[in-house]
Each structure stands twice: as structure tokens, then as C-alpha cells.
Design an enzyme around this catalytic site. Sequence first.
Site, PDB file in Angstrom:
ATOM      1  N   LYS A   1       5.631  -7.627   0.020  1.00  0.00           N
ATOM      2  CA  LYS A   1       6.753  -7.243   0.874  1.00  0.00           C
ATOM      3  C   LYS A   1       7.409  -8.485   1.473  1.00  0.00           C
ATOM      4  O   LYS A   1       8.644  -8.591   1.539  1.00  0.00           O
ATOM      5  CB  LYS A   1       6.269  -6.324   1.991  1.00  0.00           C
ATOM      6  CG  LYS A   1       7.385  -5.780   2.870  1.00  0.00           C
ATOM      7  CD  LYS A   1       6.841  -4.792   3.892  1.00  0.00           C
ATOM      8  CE  LYS A   1       7.962  -4.226   4.751  1.00  0.00           C
ATOM      9  NZ  LYS A   1       7.440  -3.255   5.752  1.00  0.00           N
TER      10      LYS A   1
ATOM     11  N   LYS B   1     -11.921  16.015   5.820  1.00  0.00           N
ATOM     12  CA  LYS B   1     -13.173  16.482   5.208  1.00  0.00           C
ATOM     13  C   LYS B   1     -13.131  17.952   4.801  1.00  0.00           C
ATOM     14  O   LYS B   1     -13.913  18.369   3.944  1.00  0.00           O
ATOM     15  CB  LYS B   1     -14.330  16.276   6.193  1.00  0.00           C
ATOM     16  CG  LYS B   1     -14.706  14.820   6.426  1.00  0.00           C
ATOM     17  CD  LYS B   1     -15.889  14.723   7.376  1.00  0.00           C
ATOM     18  CE  LYS B   1     -16.303  13.280   7.592  1.00  0.00           C
ATOM     19  NZ  LYS B   1     -17.468  13.171   8.517  1.00  0.00           N
TER      20      LYS B   1
ATOM     21  N   ASP C   1       0.184   7.649   6.127  1.00  0.00           N
ATOM     22  CA  ASP C   1       0.568   6.238   6.103  1.00  0.00           C
ATOM     23  C   ASP C   1       0.251   5.551   7.424  1.00  0.00           C
ATOM     24  O   ASP C   1       0.508   6.109   8.504  1.00  0.00           O
ATOM     25  CB  ASP C   1       2.065   6.128   5.806  1.00  0.00           C
ATOM     26  CG  ASP C   1       2.496   4.712   5.524  1.00  0.00           C
ATOM     27  OD1 ASP C   1       1.688   3.959   4.944  1.00  0.00           O
ATOM     28  OD2 ASP C   1       3.633   4.359   5.869  1.00  0.00           O
ATOM     29  N   ASP C   2      -0.310   4.348   7.311  1.00  0.00           N
ATOM     30  CA  ASP C   2      -0.592   3.507   8.482  1.00  0.00           C
ATOM     31  C   ASP C   2      -1.457   4.267   9.493  1.00  0.00           C
ATOM     32  O   ASP C   2      -1.025   4.614  10.600  1.00  0.00           O
ATOM     33  CB  ASP C   2       0.723   3.066   9.121  1.00  0.00           C
ATOM     34  CG  ASP C   2       0.593   1.721   9.814  1.00  0.00           C
ATOM     35  OD1 ASP C   2      -0.542   1.213   9.891  1.00  0.00           O
ATOM     36  OD2 ASP C   2       1.612   1.194  10.287  1.00  0.00           O
TER      37      ASP C   2
ATOM     38  N   LYS D   1       0.826  -1.208   0.000  1.00  0.00           N
ATOM     39  CA  LYS D   1       0.000   0.000   0.000  1.00  0.00           C
ATOM     40  C   LYS D   1       0.867   1.267   0.000  1.00  0.00           C
ATOM     41  O   LYS D   1       0.643   2.196  -0.776  1.00  0.00           O
ATOM     42  CB  LYS D   1      -0.915   0.008   1.225  1.00  0.00           C
ATOM     43  CG  LYS D   1      -1.821  -1.199   1.325  1.00  0.00           C
ATOM     44  CD  LYS D   1      -2.682  -1.149   2.556  1.00  0.00           C
ATOM     45  CE  LYS D   1      -1.867  -1.210   3.835  1.00  0.00           C
ATOM     46  NZ  LYS D   1      -1.101  -2.457   3.995  1.00  0.00           N
ATOM     47  N   THR D   2       1.864   1.298   0.893  1.00  0.00           N
ATOM     48  CA  THR D   2       2.730   2.473   0.986  1.00  0.00           C
ATOM     49  C   THR D   2       3.534   2.671  -0.286  1.00  0.00           C
ATOM     50  O   THR D   2       3.706   3.803  -0.765  1.00  0.00           O
ATOM     51  CB  THR D   2       3.674   2.346   2.190  1.00  0.00           C
ATOM     52  OG1 THR D   2       2.914   2.157   3.384  1.00  0.00           O
ATOM     53  CG2 THR D   2       4.532   3.602   2.337  1.00  0.00           C
TER      54      THR D   2
END
Length: 770
Positions: free
Chosen positions: A731, A658, A630-631, A576-577
Site C-alpha cells: 500500500k 465460533k 476488517d481491522d 490484507k484487506t
Amino acid sequence: MVPLTLSYILSLKPIDDDLALTNCAFVSPEDYSEKCTTSPYIELNDIVLFAKPHDTIHQGQIGLNGVQRKHLRVSTGDEIQAHQFQTPKSTSTSNGGNDGGDFNALMMTMELEFTRPQVGQVLVQNGKHEDVDAKKMHGVISRTLISHVFTVGQKFAIEFCGNNYLVTVGGISNDVMQLVEGDDEVDERTSSNNNNNNKVKHQRGLFTSSTTLIFETAANSGIKISGQKSSVMNSTLFKSKEFSFEKLGIGGLDKQFEDIFRRAFSSRIFPQSVVQRLGITHVKGMLLHGPPGTGKTLIARQIGKMLNGKEPKVVNGPEVMSKYVGQSEENIRALFADAEAEYKQKGDDSELHIIIFDEIDAVCKSRGSVNSGTGVHDSIVNQLLTKIDGVDALNNILLIGMTNRKDMLDEAILRPGRLEVHIEIGLPDEAGRAQILKIHSNKMSENKFLSKDVDVSDLAKKTQNYSGAEIEGLVKSAVSFALTRHVNVADITAEIDEDNIKVTKDDFDRAFSEVVPAFGAATETFERCRLNGMISYGSRFEKLLGTSSALVEQVRVSEKTPKLACLLEGGVGCGKTALAATLAMNAEFPFMKIVSADSMIGHNEMSKVQTLAKVFDDAYKSNLSLLVLDDLERLLEYVSIGPRFSNVVLQALLVLIKRQPPKGKKLLVIGTTSNKLVLDDMGLTDAFDATVSVPSLTTDEATAVIKEIEAFRVEDVDAACAMLDHQTPIKKLFVLLELARHGRSDHDAMDDANAISLDRWINCMEDLST
């Protein structure tokens, strides 16, 4: 020239009174026909007078009035050297004078007072003033003194509406500076610091029908000027009719200057009577705010240089503070003392006093926010508010405050009537960056130190999100590389070839790696997030990358979605990162930053919230920004035992994600999570506009990756991949491959330097199987 003996002009005869108010020097008809054949002007020490013949003056004499004799410090019967004076570039005119061309006075400032000071004192004591109409006074002076040559500091007397006035020439605007030789006594009192005691510089000009006159009054003179034209007021306020910001060393701030002029100075160009009829008051304060290095202080200082009148007072916020009780408040009052004294004397006719307050947030924090126990900050704010907009508020001041922390200022000081004009000095656009680069490289170009391969427009494109100060630093860095090439480190005393110094394109390219913008793209950070690069493992990857890239492009081109938030969710280690970093690198937005938990280790909840808020505020300073959160569960301090998480950070993220960016700004937020269900329960998933799943690799996809990087011999690929699970995080796959590669035996290494031994792979899989 033969010395001419001075004589009084008899004042008892009507003709003598008229002569005394002409500002002329009178000589005998014989001397006039002999010595004034080519020019009617006579130079006496530091002044030039228009010469006229008169029958009452004997040959060898010159007639001067009392004002002229007092200025020249001579008495009746003294001898004085008189010289014929020629105006520069002079040509004969129909009125008998000279047209001096560049010697013509474009503008002259004249200070009025009564010839008898006691008259003005009586008027002031009685609370009255003698009203002098500027238009009529201009007409009288034009009729009387047309074609006269005036010197700064010269005095003359004139009659106006039954009163005799003493006029002092305060300033002359033209393009010629005369070098005048005077006697030692005159030189000593006019230029004590001049190295040549026999020569003094005087500004002179020829008074013509097109000369603009600006009338001022001496302190406590009892005279009030009315009817000054707006064009004259404009000339009084500004030193030049045209502004060249580039010459002032300012680039990329034309729009901001336009707003400053419209709000703060446009009303001051017009006469006070017009302003009163409009029913408005002048703007007394403005606030320049924006990121560091964008030119706030530079603008304030250059405004002072553009204006006539009093020199601006520049003060830094911390300088106001004092350890002594009441001294801080006294320092504030001292800033306004001169303006207050002049306003009491001249009222609305007093000059504009500019106070430049740098780092104003240091002393004008929100009242009650500083718990020092002394209340000094609150008292300073109150004192400043009183001076700007109190009962005895001044109308001749302009307070310019500067800060990069507008949020810290007390809201009362930001309302209309106080610091009511808020100008954001943001990062320059491409045209502005080109201006700044041209300013800082202009000297190099003029002296042929700039190589022809340096393209300013190309540099302007590359310096996205660079502030003005950072662009200056970039130029300095490039110059340092150029200079270093001509320095022999082994022998720094060796002769330097100055003529061959060239600042080249390569120097600027090297400088880009050294000077990085504070609000730029954190490309190095993103590169570290994808150390193994991006490998296409099949149709699922292509679809995933295409969908994510479409979201990035939507933010770039769409006007309907200035803000878009995308959540990348998937198992631990599924990439994802790395995907978020790839999207950022491919997007090439001017501002890109990654926010992760490892940069906030040791921070408490409020510190984390402030850090997150600052990151979003920084992103809004750029036209196009990308943030990677991230995370997210780590940012929220989530643990399943308990469970526990930071609600303060959660609420901050909900608001920040938002929130719509300011007008003209675009923002893409990419979040990553390995526990989407938890974010669903927290309501954080709903803050994102789109959710994209990042899957683990199937066996076929893992095989494609292994083949792409050529990790095994061709004949061993199928056997190696058969040992993988049906779902393998990419990974984890790379970790296993690296472990197997670095654990090879010497025999394996000699066999194939790149391929992994199947036996070693089997051993790793057995050792690390779960």
C-alpha cells in the site's frame, strides 16, 4: 305458456303428506302430456321443480306445497308463469331424468332446521340436540330427490326418522352459472344492485348420485350433525381439491406450504370423532418468520382464499394499540368474539375462524422488556394467551402470526398449544425464483410483450439471494426501461406504439444494477477495497493466494466444515484487506459483506454487538455466505495506551465466530489484523481455524510490481527500486508511486505520459523518508 292456477295439496290425506315431501310440482295428466314432453322440469320464477302428473290436479292448475308457495310468495288461486326448462348439455338417463354434464352439482351445502322452530328451541333450552346421521340423511335425500335441479337459496321439506326438516340449499359447486329471468319483485329482493332489474344470476345444479352433500345446521336449531366423512370435511375446509400456488401468485414456497398443511390442516380434514379418539387437539396457531419481502403476508392471505367458511380477519400489530386504558385488550377480545359466539352454539361443528396477525412482534414483546410504566404490552400478551390456550380456549380458531423479529417475541406465546408451528419463510432457491419470475412475467408473455431473448431460467440463476419482493421489483424496473424507450420526453403527448413494446434481456441487465438484494453480495464495497487490483509479485504471492483460495473452496464443497474462520495477519498496508476482497470477489458467494469500524462510528458497545449479531444472522439466511471482519483491533476499540479495548465486543466476536451455522448453511469468516500479538493475548486468535500471514514486499518483489505496472522507464527501474527498503508494504509503494506520478513537471509529462521521472522519484523518497 298458458298460466297455471295454483292449488293446495290436501294435507289430510296420506297421499297428500307424501306429495308435500317430494319437492315436486304436480300438474294434471293432460298438461303433463302436452307441455312436458321433452323435459320434466318446470321453471317458476327463480326455481326449477321436477314436474309429475297427478289425478287430483285439474287442467290449468299446478300443485305446490307450503314451502314452495312461501318461497315464490304466492297464494292459492294466484296465477304464475310456468316455463319448460331444459338442462344444459342434457341427455336422457335411465332414471328418467337428465344428465347435465357440466351442469351436474359436484358438491352441495344444505342447512338443516326443523319445520317447526319451536321443536329446536325446546331442545336447546333443555341442553339437548337431535342427532342427524349425515350418511343416512344423504341416503334419504338421494332416494327422494335424485335428478332434481336445485338453486342456491331454494328450500324444501323432507322427512327423516319421524321428524320433518326444512332444508336450505346453501351452495352449489359446478361449472355452469345460469342467467335466470324473474319478475321484478323477485329480482328486487335477490339482486338489488343489479343494473338489469329483469335478470338475476342464480347458481344451479343437477343433483345426481355422485353429488357430495355437506350438511350444516342453523343457529339454535337444536340439530347436531354426526358422521360427516373425511372427504366431505375436506371439501368443507378447502375450496378446491387441488392447489395451484402459481395461480394464487405464490412462488418458491411449496415446501413451506407442505409443512403448514401437515401441521395446521391435516387434523381438521378428519371428523372430530377421529381427532378425539386420537387424543389430540387441533393446532391453534402458527408463526411465519423470515426476512422482509419473502412472502409471509402473502402466504397468510392466500391461505384465507384457499379455505371455505369465514373470511379471515387481518390485523396489523400496531393497530391493536390504543391510548385509552383497557382498549388494547378489548381489541384483542374483539378478534375472537365471532369465533367464541359460534363455538358456544355449535361446539366442535363450528367453522374455522382464521386471524392473521401481521407484525405480531409490535404487541407481543417479551413481558417485562417494555418499561412504559403502564404494562400495556404485558396485558396484551396475557390476553392473547388466554384466548388461545386459556381455561375457555377455543378449538375453532387458527391464529397466524408474522414477524421478521422472532427473537423479540415472548417465549410463552411460542410454546406448543399456542403459536406452536414455526415456519421459516426464507429466501427462495433457484426453482422458487423461477416460479416467482414466471408469475410476474406471465402477463407479459401472454400478451407478447416479453422478448424471446429473455430466459427465465437464466434470470433465476442470476437472482441469487433475491427475495420475492425484490424479484418483483426487478421485473418492474425492467419494464420501466422498456416503456421509457417508447416515450418521447420532448413531447409526452405523442402517440405511443403500444404493439411494439418489448421487455428485453438488456432491460433486465440494466435492472440488476438498479435493484440490489438486501442479502446479496456487496461487490461495490469489495471493489473499493482493491482500487489498484491484484498484482502477482512472485512465488510467495501465488502460494498465499492459493492457500487462501483453498480455504474458500473447502467451505464451498466440504460437508465436514460448514463454518471456517481464517485470520489474515500482517503489517499495516501489506494488502490484507485487498486480499480478503479478492477472495470474496473470486468466490462469488450469494451473500458477501464486509464489516469494518468505519461503518460503526458513533456506536456504543451494545449497538456494535447488535450490528455484529445482525450481520451474522443475515449471513445464515443464505446457503453460502462470506463475511470479512476488517481491522479487528479497530472493531475492538483497542489502543496501546492503557491499554484499552471493548470486552463486550470481544466476547460477542468470540461467540459469533465460533458458533456453527444452522443446518444446510455454510459460512466463511475472514478476519484481518495488523497486531496479531494483541489478539493472541485476548484469545481471539484461537477462535479462527487458520491463520495466514501476508508479508510486506521484498526489493525483488517490489521490482516485479513496478515492472508490471510500467511505472518507470526500463532503464530507470533498477535505480528506482534500489531506493526502496528491504520490506515495503504494498500500500505504501502505491502511495509513493502515485505521489511521484502526480508531482511530475511538464517536461517529464511530455517526455513519457506513463513513466515517472527518476529525479521526481528520488525527491519523493528523500522528502518522505522516515
